[in-house]
Design a protein around this motif. Structure first.
Motif, short mmCIF file in Angstrom:
data_model
loop_
_atom_site.label_atom_id
_atom_site.label_comp_id
_atom_site.label_asym_id
_atom_site.label_seq_id
_atom_site.Cartn_x
_atom_site.Cartn_y
_atom_site.Cartn_z
N UNK A 36 0.23 -1.25 -0.13
CA UNK A 36 0.45 0.06 0.14
C UNK A 36 0.79 1.38 0.38
N UNK A 37 0.68 1.84 -1.16
CA UNK A 37 1.70 3.43 -1.28
C UNK A 37 0.80 4.52 -0.58
N UNK A 38 1.20 4.65 0.51
CA UNK A 38 0.37 5.93 0.89
C UNK A 38 0.93 7.75 0.68
N UNK A 89 -8.86 8.60 2.44
CA UNK A 89 -10.20 6.93 2.28
C UNK A 89 -10.57 7.32 4.08
N UNK A 90 -11.49 6.93 4.13
CA UNK A 90 -11.84 6.82 5.92
C UNK A 90 -11.47 5.45 6.08
N UNK A 91 -11.80 4.55 5.69
CA UNK A 91 -11.48 3.37 6.00
C UNK A 91 -9.78 2.95 6.02
N UNK A 92 -9.19 2.93 4.79
CA UNK A 92 -7.15 3.30 5.32
C UNK A 92 -6.74 4.02 6.20
N UNK A 137 -5.59 2.04 13.57
CA UNK A 137 -5.01 0.78 13.92
C UNK A 137 -3.91 0.24 13.97
N UNK A 138 -3.11 0.38 13.46
CA UNK A 138 -1.77 -0.39 13.17
C UNK A 138 -0.42 0.12 14.12
#
Length: 117
Positions: free
Chosen positions: A34-36, A65-68, A74-75
């Motif tokens: 996952x590239x942020x 994006x809210x989910x990401x 969380x992480x």
């Protein structure tokens, strides 16, 4: 990871060619990278045949994006991700104009500014 299973998911929040490659190398079979964020660096993950054989996938987004964001929080909360080394500055809310100026002028390495309310 020759001896281990490797990671299911790796997040690159630094957006440098070298960190993308490190994150990809840490993935196990069918791992997801996952590239942020945005980078001027080219994405180069090696020969296509190697990449396809390991069945990796790459997901890119700007991190809004809210989910990401919830996944990243969380992480961090679980201690599995420490983004502190990618933050160049923490500024109070009243200095937000200074933060925008630094972003516009590309001042800082890495250039990630956190605004504290």
């Amino acid at each position: 990871m020759p001896r281990g299973r490797g990671l299911d998911v790796a997040f690159d929040v630094v957006a440098r060619r070298s960190t993308m490659a490190q994150a990809d190398a840490a993935l196990g079979r069918r791992g997801q990278l996952v590239l942020v964020g945005i980078s001027a660096d080219l994405v180069d993950l090696g020969p296509e045949a190697d990449y396809a054989a390991r069945r990796h996938t790459v997901t890119g987004h700007f991190g809004y994006r809210k989910r990401r964001i919830e996944e990243l929080v969380t992480l961090v909360a679980c201690g599995r991700l420490d983004p502190s080394r990618s933050v160049s500055e923490v500024l109070p809310l009243e200095d937000i104009a200074e933060g925008v100026r630094r972003l516009e002028e590309n001042e800082g390495n890495p250039l990630r500014i956190v605004i504290r309310p």
